[in-house]
Design a protein around this motif. Structure first.
Motif, short mmCIF file in Angstrom:
data_model
loop_
_atom_site.label_atom_id
_atom_site.label_comp_id
_atom_site.label_asym_id
_atom_site.label_seq_id
_atom_site.Cartn_x
_atom_site.Cartn_y
_atom_site.Cartn_z
N ALA A 169 0.84 -1.05 0.18
CA ALA A 169 0.03 0.01 -0.25
C ALA A 169 1.14 1.08 -0.38
CB ALA A 169 -1.21 0.11 1.09
N LEU A 170 1.85 1.41 0.79
CA LEU A 170 3.10 2.12 0.89
C LEU A 170 3.77 2.90 -0.72
CD1 LEU A 170 4.41 1.70 4.56
CD2 LEU A 170 2.80 3.94 3.40
N ALA A 171 3.97 1.42 -1.05
CA ALA A 171 4.52 1.84 -2.58
C ALA A 171 3.31 2.23 -3.36
CB ALA A 171 4.86 0.54 -2.53
N ASN A 172 2.39 1.87 -3.60
CA ASN A 172 1.27 1.96 -4.35
C ASN A 172 0.71 3.85 -3.94
OD1 ASN A 172 0.97 -0.93 -5.54
ND2 ASN A 172 -0.80 -1.28 -4.43
N LEU A 173 1.06 3.72 -2.79
CA LEU A 173 1.38 5.63 -3.38
C LEU A 173 2.03 5.95 -3.62
CD1 LEU A 173 -0.08 6.14 0.94
CD2 LEU A 173 -1.67 6.81 -1.38
N GLY A 174 2.83 5.53 -3.92
CA GLY A 174 4.04 6.51 -4.99
C GLY A 174 5.49 6.65 -4.24
N HIS A 175 5.29 6.37 -3.19
CA HIS A 175 6.42 6.77 -2.15
C HIS A 175 7.15 5.30 -2.51
CE1 HIS A 175 4.17 9.81 -0.31
NE2 HIS A 175 3.18 8.27 0.10
N GLN A 176 8.54 5.50 -2.30
CA GLN A 176 9.68 4.33 -2.43
C GLN A 176 10.04 3.77 -1.10
OE1 GLN A 176 11.81 3.61 -5.22
NE2 GLN A 176 12.10 1.94 -3.43
N VAL A 177 9.80 2.51 -1.09
CA VAL A 177 9.99 1.70 -0.04
C VAL A 177 11.08 0.55 0.16
CG1 VAL A 177 8.46 0.02 1.21
CG2 VAL A 177 7.65 1.28 -0.24
N ILE A 178 11.50 1.49 0.83
CA ILE A 178 13.01 0.79 1.43
C ILE A 178 12.74 0.00 2.63
CG2 ILE A 178 15.43 -0.01 1.77
CD1 ILE A 178 14.08 3.45 0.81
N ALA A 179 12.91 -1.68 2.05
CA ALA A 179 11.85 -2.62 3.14
C ALA A 179 13.22 -3.85 3.62
CB ALA A 179 10.77 -3.72 2.46
N LEU A 180 13.45 -3.22 5.02
CA LEU A 180 14.23 -4.33 5.76
C LEU A 180 13.70 -5.14 6.30
CD1 LEU A 180 15.40 -1.31 5.17
CD2 LEU A 180 16.81 -2.02 7.67
N PRO B 133 13.38 10.53 -8.47
CA PRO B 133 12.81 9.28 -9.33
C PRO B 133 12.66 7.21 -8.52
CG PRO B 133 14.66 10.08 -10.28
CD PRO B 133 14.23 10.39 -9.21
N ALA B 134 11.26 7.16 -8.35
CA ALA B 134 11.39 5.75 -7.96
C ALA B 134 12.16 4.45 -8.54
CB ALA B 134 9.88 5.28 -8.04
N LEU B 135 13.11 3.87 -7.67
CA LEU B 135 14.32 2.58 -8.48
C LEU B 135 12.60 1.57 -8.62
CD1 LEU B 135 16.78 2.81 -5.48
CD2 LEU B 135 16.37 3.53 -7.52
N THR B 136 13.65 0.81 -9.50
CA THR B 136 12.51 -0.20 -10.53
C THR B 136 13.21 -1.73 -10.31
OG1 THR B 136 13.50 0.47 -12.90
CG2 THR B 136 11.67 1.17 -12.30
N GLU B 137 14.49 -1.73 -10.25
CA GLU B 137 15.35 -2.48 -9.89
C GLU B 137 15.40 -3.31 -8.52
OE1 GLU B 137 19.90 -4.43 -10.21
OE2 GLU B 137 18.89 -2.38 -10.54
N LYS B 138 15.12 -4.17 -8.05
CA LYS B 138 15.24 -4.69 -6.58
C LYS B 138 16.12 -5.17 -6.18
CE LYS B 138 10.11 -4.86 -7.08
NZ LYS B 138 10.25 -3.96 -8.40
N GLN B 139 16.59 -4.75 -5.17
CA GLN B 139 17.77 -5.05 -4.17
C GLN B 139 17.39 -6.36 -3.24
OE1 GLN B 139 19.88 -1.58 -3.97
NE2 GLN B 139 20.39 -1.24 -5.90
#
Length: 396
Positions: A28-39, A387-393
């Motif tokens: 949901a946070l990502a769908n709001l357009g935010h960049q989510v760095i998930a640990l 800009p939102a990153l598209t590459e997953k790490q």
């Protein structure tokens, strides 16, 4: 915004209550357009990139194994992990973090890390945990002392750290009242457990008119004791002639074997852990939720509502969920009677789906999260959106 999301659980695959909650918060946070760095943790060694979550970058951290001293003294309620702090440092060096979301369990002792850096923290609770611990069965004086110790440690943690968050998420009105005892009311926000309605718009198989299903992590005491009550006090040969029961979820085979001596008994079959419970719920004539303990909102209940499957439950089984279309019975004889009288009325399932869409859909609760974020960062200077990153790490 750049949002650091930290949790001590493995949200993927989302095949359990606490996992589902964290997964949909991230999404949901990502769908709001935010960049989510998930640990996150990744106990099942899942390929996180394969989920293709837009605007989400994953870092992973290992589950901390508690030794006997940790368990007895409760140090983990207050002691920070050096490895986690190093991950925080790494992420904060790479990204300008606008807000942090700390989700699930007793991780309030990390709030100070972000407060020192003037990064507002949203603390996510999945229930009023001390209330659940208080419900743990205790058969002897040693178990009662241990339960008292755990409740005391949990309450101490809550009162030391939770008020330091800029906002606290609660999943039910009962949980709001509990947390309001030690957190300013204006900081508490109701964001119930929710699901993405698009993922539950299934083209299902044919309904199995003789099948009722119970989905749960049967390793958790509230689910095990609910099953025990149902098997020992409700289920009998008359019901077995009418219905089959499917037990779906982690440790269901072990639980039924412990109670009956086998993982198939009197038309009750334990299917164990499955990758996705949706199909089992969708083809069942009804879902049973015979819980006697717990708090919060039951994700097993919401999944049935989302899939238009009628629910037969105890009051505790649907506690905190807004609907008048449950079939409720709390006495064993009454529970048996409502099952015998149950005819799989599709109108009940349709009404439950409507109630789900009003309160527990991703659309409704994504807006609620937007409002929480606005409150949390309202006094923070605006920053140009990167800009939102598209590459997953994924980092171990």
């Amino acid at each position: 915004m750049n949002i650091l999301f930290y949790t001590d659980i493995s949200p993927l695959p989302a095949n359990g209550g606490e996992k589902i909650r964290s997964y949909y918060l991230i999404k949901a946070l990502a769908n709001l357009g935010h960049q989510v760095i998930a640990l996150v943790q990744n106990e099942e060694q899942t390929d996180l990139e394969s989920y293709n979550l837009r605007n989400v970058v994953f870092y992973t951290h290992p589950k901390k194994r508690l030794d006997i001293v940790d368990r007895l003294a409760g140090k983990h309620y207050f002691q920070q992990s050096a490895h986690v702090l190093q991950l925080f440092d790494e992420v904060c060096r790479k990204y300008t973090i606008d807000a942090a979301v700390l989700d699930y369990g007793y991780i309030g002792h990390y709030i100070n890390y972000f407060n020192k850096r003037r990064i507002p923290v949203i603390l996510g609770t999945h229930n009023a945990q001390a209330m659940i611990t208080q419900q743990l069965p205790a058969k002897n004086i040693i178990e009662k002392i241990r339960r008292f110790q755990l409740v005391s440690l949990e309450k101490l943690h809550e009162r030391m750290y939770f008020k330091k968050a800029a906002a606290v998420l609660v999943v039910s009105e009962d949980d709001r009242h509990y947390h309001a005892k030690f957190i300013p009311k204006e900081k508490i926000f109701f964001v119930p457990n929710f699901l993405d309605e698009k993922e539950y718009a299934l083209s299902t198989g044919q309904k199995q008119s003789k099948v009722l299903v119970m989905t749960a992590n049967f390793g958790q005491y509230m689910n095990f004791h609910g099953l025990k009550w149902f098997v020992e006090k409700v289920w009998d040969s008359e019901l077995a002639d009418r219905y089959d029961i499917w037990l779906v979820g982690r440790r269901s085979k072990e639980a039924l074997t412990q109670l009956t001596g086998a993982d198939k008994w009197n038309n009750i079959v334990a299917l164990g852990k499955v990758d996705d419970v949706k199909w089992y719920i969708s083809v069942a004539n009804g879902v049973i939720i015979p819980l006697l303990h717990g708090s919060g909102t039951r994700l097993k209940c919401l999944e049935a509502m989302a899939l238009s499957t009628p629910i037969i439950a105890t009051s505790k089984g649907v506690e905190g969920v807004a609907s008048k279309h449950f079939i409720i019975a709390d006495d064993p004889a009454d529970f048996k009677k409502v099952i015998l009288d149950f005819n799989g009325d599709t109108k009940i399932g349709e009404a439950l789906r409507e109630d789900f869409m009003k309160e527990y859909s991703a659309e409704v609760n994504t807006q609620r999260l937007h409002d929480v974020l606005h409150y949390t960062v309202k006094d923070k200077p605006a920053r140009v959106q990167q800009p939102a990153l598209t590459e997953k790490q994924a980092h171990v």
